[in-house]
Write a protein that holds these residues in place. Structure first.
Motif, PDB file in Angstrom:
ATOM      1  N   ALA A  36       0.839  -1.209   0.000  1.00 21.72           N
ATOM      2  CA  ALA A  36       0.000   0.000   0.000  1.00 21.72           C
ATOM      3  C   ALA A  36       0.872   1.256   0.000  1.00 21.72           C
ATOM      4  CB  ALA A  36      -0.933  -0.006   1.208  1.00 21.72           C
ATOM      5  N   LEU A  37       1.894   1.266   0.840  1.00 22.71           N
ATOM      6  CA  LEU A  37       2.784   2.429   0.902  1.00 22.71           C
ATOM      7  C   LEU A  37       3.530   2.630  -0.408  1.00 22.71           C
ATOM      8  CD1 LEU A  37       4.130   1.841   4.506  1.00 22.71           C
ATOM      9  CD2 LEU A  37       2.667   3.749   3.768  1.00 22.71           C
ATOM     10  N   ARG A  38       3.970   1.532  -1.022  1.00 26.54           N
ATOM     11  CA  ARG A  38       4.641   1.613  -2.326  1.00 26.54           C
ATOM     12  C   ARG A  38       3.715   2.238  -3.357  1.00 26.54           C
ATOM     13  NH1 ARG A  38       4.839  -3.912  -4.715  1.00 26.54           N
ATOM     14  NH2 ARG A  38       2.660  -3.322  -4.868  1.00 26.54           N
ATOM     15  N   ASP A  39       2.475   1.758  -3.379  1.00 25.53           N
ATOM     16  CA  ASP A  39       1.512   2.263  -4.356  1.00 25.53           C
ATOM     17  C   ASP A  39       1.160   3.727  -4.116  1.00 25.53           C
ATOM     18  OD1 ASP A  39       1.616  -0.282  -5.384  1.00 25.53           O
ATOM     19  OD2 ASP A  39      -0.373  -0.872  -4.657  1.00 25.53           O
ATOM     20  N   LEU A  40       1.306   4.179  -2.861  1.00 24.87           N
ATOM     21  CA  LEU A  40       1.060   5.580  -2.518  1.00 24.87           C
ATOM     22  C   LEU A  40       2.296   6.450  -2.758  1.00 24.87           C
ATOM     23  CD1 LEU A  40      -0.997   5.083   0.751  1.00 24.87           C
ATOM     24  CD2 LEU A  40      -1.839   5.999  -1.427  1.00 24.87           C
ATOM     25  N   GLY A  41       3.418   5.808  -3.122  1.00 25.59           N
ATOM     26  CA  GLY A  41       4.634   6.546  -3.427  1.00 25.59           C
ATOM     27  C   GLY A  41       5.574   6.760  -2.257  1.00 25.59           C
ATOM     28  N   ASP A  42       5.287   6.171  -1.109  1.00 27.95           N
ATOM     29  CA  ASP A  42       6.157   6.295   0.064  1.00 27.95           C
ATOM     30  C   ASP A  42       7.161   5.140   0.045  1.00 27.95           C
ATOM     31  OD1 ASP A  42       7.387   6.545   2.520  1.00 27.95           O
ATOM     32  OD2 ASP A  42       5.521   6.715   3.671  1.00 27.95           O
ATOM     33  N   LEU A  43       8.190   5.282  -0.779  1.00 31.35           N
ATOM     34  CA  LEU A  43       9.136   4.200  -1.001  1.00 31.35           C
ATOM     35  C   LEU A  43       9.974   3.895   0.240  1.00 31.35           C
ATOM     36  CD1 LEU A  43      10.358   5.027  -4.616  1.00 31.35           C
ATOM     37  CD2 LEU A  43       8.512   3.493  -3.889  1.00 31.35           C
ATOM     38  N   LYS A  44      10.343   4.912   0.996  1.00 27.51           N
ATOM     39  CA  LYS A  44      11.145   4.684   2.202  1.00 27.51           C
ATOM     40  C   LYS A  44      10.389   3.809   3.198  1.00 27.51           C
ATOM     41  CE  LYS A  44      13.608   6.993   5.914  1.00 27.51           C
ATOM     42  NZ  LYS A  44      13.952   8.280   6.527  1.00 27.51           N
ATOM     43  N   SER A  45       9.143   4.161   3.485  1.00 26.74           N
ATOM     44  CA  SER A  45       8.338   3.369   4.426  1.00 26.74           C
ATOM     45  C   SER A  45       8.015   1.995   3.856  1.00 26.74           C
ATOM     46  CB  SER A  45       7.052   4.113   4.795  1.00 26.74           C
ATOM     47  OG  SER A  45       7.362   5.320   5.468  1.00 26.74           O
ATOM     48  N   ALA A  46       7.779   1.940   2.550  1.00 28.88           N
ATOM     49  CA  ALA A  46       7.501   0.650   1.914  1.00 28.88           C
ATOM     50  C   ALA A  46       8.701  -0.278   2.069  1.00 28.88           C
ATOM     51  CB  ALA A  46       7.170   0.841   0.438  1.00 28.88           C
ATOM     52  N   GLY A  47       9.896   0.247   1.851  1.00 31.06           N
ATOM     53  CA  GLY A  47      11.104  -0.569   2.020  1.00 31.06           C
ATOM     54  C   GLY A  47      11.233  -1.085   3.443  1.00 31.06           C
ATOM     55  N   HIS A  48      10.949  -0.224   4.413  1.00 35.44           N
ATOM     56  CA  HIS A  48      11.009  -0.637   5.820  1.00 35.44           C
ATOM     57  C   HIS A  48      10.036  -1.786   6.075  1.00 35.44           C
ATOM     58  CE1 HIS A  48      11.167  -0.435  10.182  1.00 35.44           C
ATOM     59  NE2 HIS A  48       9.853  -0.387  10.167  1.00 35.44           N
ATOM     60  N   GLU A  49       8.823  -1.691   5.570  1.00 37.47           N
ATOM     61  CA  GLU A  49       7.805  -2.726   5.804  1.00 37.47           C
ATOM     62  C   GLU A  49       8.112  -4.011   5.044  1.00 37.47           C
ATOM     63  OE1 GLU A  49       5.322  -2.755   8.075  1.00 37.47           O
ATOM     64  OE2 GLU A  49       6.108  -0.826   8.751  1.00 37.47           O
ATOM     65  N   PHE A  50       8.637  -3.899   3.818  1.00 35.41           N
ATOM     66  CA  PHE A  50       9.032  -5.116   3.105  1.00 35.41           C
ATOM     67  C   PHE A  50      10.144  -5.833   3.865  1.00 35.41           C
ATOM     68  CE2 PHE A  50       7.292  -3.415  -1.110  1.00 35.41           C
ATOM     69  CZ  PHE A  50       6.268  -4.342  -1.177  1.00 35.41           C
ATOM     70  N   ARG A  51      11.112  -5.076   4.408  1.00 37.68           N
ATOM     71  CA  ARG A  51      12.178  -5.707   5.204  1.00 37.68           C
ATOM     72  C   ARG A  51      11.596  -6.375   6.448  1.00 37.68           C
ATOM     73  NH1 ARG A  51      14.846  -1.291   3.418  1.00 37.68           N
ATOM     74  NH2 ARG A  51      14.371  -0.033   5.246  1.00 37.68           N
ATOM     75  N   ARG A  52      10.665  -5.711   7.106  1.00 34.31           N
ATOM     76  CA  ARG A  52      10.035  -6.302   8.297  1.00 34.31           C
ATOM     77  C   ARG A  52       9.296  -7.579   7.924  1.00 34.31           C
ATOM     78  NH1 ARG A  52       5.197  -5.327  11.826  1.00 34.31           N
ATOM     79  NH2 ARG A  52       4.325  -4.018  10.185  1.00 34.31           N
ATOM     80  N   SER A  53       8.655  -7.589   6.775  1.00 31.33           N
ATOM     81  CA  SER A  53       7.948  -8.780   6.320  1.00 31.33           C
ATOM     82  C   SER A  53       8.923  -9.939   6.118  1.00 31.33           C
ATOM     83  CB  SER A  53       7.198  -8.492   5.022  1.00 31.33           C
ATOM     84  OG  SER A  53       6.546  -9.645   4.558  1.00 31.33           O
ATOM     85  N   VAL A  54      10.044  -9.668   5.469  1.00 32.74           N
ATOM     86  CA  VAL A  54      11.041 -10.718   5.231  1.00 32.74           C
ATOM     87  C   VAL A  54      11.592 -11.229   6.563  1.00 32.74           C
ATOM     88  CG1 VAL A  54      13.342 -11.172   4.285  1.00 32.74           C
ATOM     89  CG2 VAL A  54      11.655  -9.936   2.921  1.00 32.74           C
ATOM     90  N   GLU A  55      11.877 -10.317   7.478  1.00 31.39           N
ATOM     91  CA  GLU A  55      12.462 -10.700   8.772  1.00 31.39           C
ATOM     92  C   GLU A  55      11.517 -11.541   9.625  1.00 31.39           C
ATOM     93  OE1 GLU A  55      13.508  -6.899  10.374  1.00 31.39           O
ATOM     94  OE2 GLU A  55      15.161  -6.637   8.953  1.00 31.39           O
ATOM     95  N   THR A  56      10.219 -11.351   9.467  1.00 31.85           N
ATOM     96  CA  THR A  56       9.254 -12.063  10.314  1.00 31.85           C
ATOM     97  C   THR A  56       8.541 -13.191   9.587  1.00 31.85           C
ATOM     98  OG1 THR A  56       7.531 -10.424   9.815  1.00 31.85           O
ATOM     99  CG2 THR A  56       8.860 -10.054  11.797  1.00 31.85           C
ATOM    100  N   CYS A  57       8.875 -13.398   8.317  1.00 37.32           N
ATOM    101  CA  CYS A  57       8.232 -14.446   7.520  1.00 37.32           C
ATOM    102  C   CYS A  57       8.659 -15.830   8.021  1.00 37.32           C
ATOM    103  CB  CYS A  57       8.626 -14.280   6.056  1.00 37.32           C
ATOM    104  SG  CYS A  57       7.807 -15.399   4.923  1.00 37.32           S
ATOM    105  N   ARG A  58       7.704 -16.705   8.187  1.00 32.45           N
ATOM    106  CA  ARG A  58       8.007 -18.078   8.614  1.00 32.45           C
ATOM    107  C   ARG A  58       8.815 -18.799   7.552  1.00 32.45           C
ATOM    108  NH1 ARG A  58       1.822 -19.235  10.283  1.00 32.45           N
ATOM    109  NH2 ARG A  58       1.737 -17.781  12.029  1.00 32.45           N
ATOM    110  N   ALA A  59       9.725 -19.633   7.995  1.00 33.27           N
ATOM    111  CA  ALA A  59      10.667 -20.313   7.097  1.00 33.27           C
ATOM    112  C   ALA A  59       9.967 -21.122   6.004  1.00 33.27           C
ATOM    113  CB  ALA A  59      11.594 -21.216   7.903  1.00 33.27           C
ATOM    114  N   GLN A  60       8.798 -21.689   6.298  1.00 39.10           N
ATOM    115  CA  GLN A  60       8.152 -22.543   5.300  1.00 39.10           C
ATOM    116  C   GLN A  60       7.547 -21.747   4.139  1.00 39.10           C
ATOM    117  OE1 GLN A  60       6.845 -22.121   8.466  1.00 39.10           O
ATOM    118  NE2 GLN A  60       4.679 -22.611   8.528  1.00 39.10           N
ATOM    119  N   PHE A  61       7.488 -20.429   4.262  1.00 43.16           N
ATOM    120  CA  PHE A  61       6.895 -19.603   3.209  1.00 43.16           C
ATOM    121  C   PHE A  61       7.979 -19.065   2.277  1.00 43.16           C
ATOM    122  CE2 PHE A  61       3.620 -19.001   6.632  1.00 43.16           C
ATOM    123  CZ  PHE A  61       2.661 -19.782   6.021  1.00 43.16           C
ATOM    124  N   ARG A  62       8.727 -19.962   1.646  1.00 45.96           N
ATOM    125  CA  ARG A  62       9.820 -19.563   0.762  1.00 45.96           C
ATOM    126  C   ARG A  62       9.324 -18.783  -0.451  1.00 45.96           C
ATOM    127  NH1 ARG A  62      12.084 -24.746  -0.649  1.00 45.96           N
ATOM    128  NH2 ARG A  62      13.174 -23.598  -2.243  1.00 45.96           N
TER     129      ARG A  62
END
Length: 139
Positions: A36-62
């Motif tokens: 949502a943030l990416r689509d709104l043009g807030d790339l800095k916040s979008a990058g932060h949230e994508f990183r948080r998603s990767v960091e908290t993603c369960r291992a089985q969801f490759r």
């Protein structure tokens, strides 16, 4: 709405959720928030949230990890952060190994498009191009 979703997720987990939502957790919310943030043009916040998603993603969801890393890389390249984008794409390719799905494959195809201006000029982009061809099974 994003703040409300965060509040709702923090209250979840009492065992009364339907079985179909067991997979939706912090990583899923971070991914959706980032999109949502990416689509709104807030790339800095979008990058932060994508990183948080990767960091908290369960291992089985490759597959999800691979796609999210690809989205993170796209945000980074739009910010002019080529080295960070190449690192994220390299991690995405690693997560894609052995996964047979259209979304990770499309992530690799998009990566090749995004890196095409840098191919043969930047070593990391050239290396990723070779890895991508191997993942896609093209010469």
């Amino acid at each position: 709405m994003l703040h409300q979703a965060e509040k709702d997720l923090s209250r979840a987990g009492g065992g009364d959720e339907p079985g179909r939502v067991w997979f939706f957790g912090e990583a899923s919310l971070a991914h959706e928030t980032a999109a949502a943030l990416r689509d709104l043009g807030d790339l800095k916040s979008a990058g932060h949230e994508f990183r948080r998603s990767v960091e908290t993603c369960r291992a089985q969801f490759r597959r999800t990890r691979s796609v999210t890393l690809g989205y993170l890389a796209e945000v980074q390249i739009q910010q002019g952060r080529l080295d960070a984008a190449c690192d994220a794409w390299d991690r995405a390719l690693g997560a894609t190994a052995g996964v047979r799905s259209g979304r990770p494959r499309e992530t690799v195809v998009q990566m090749r498009r995004s890196l095409s201006p840098f191919r043969n000029r930047v070593g990391a982009a050239t290396d990723l191009g070779a890895k991508a061809r191997a993942v896609l099974g093209v010469g």
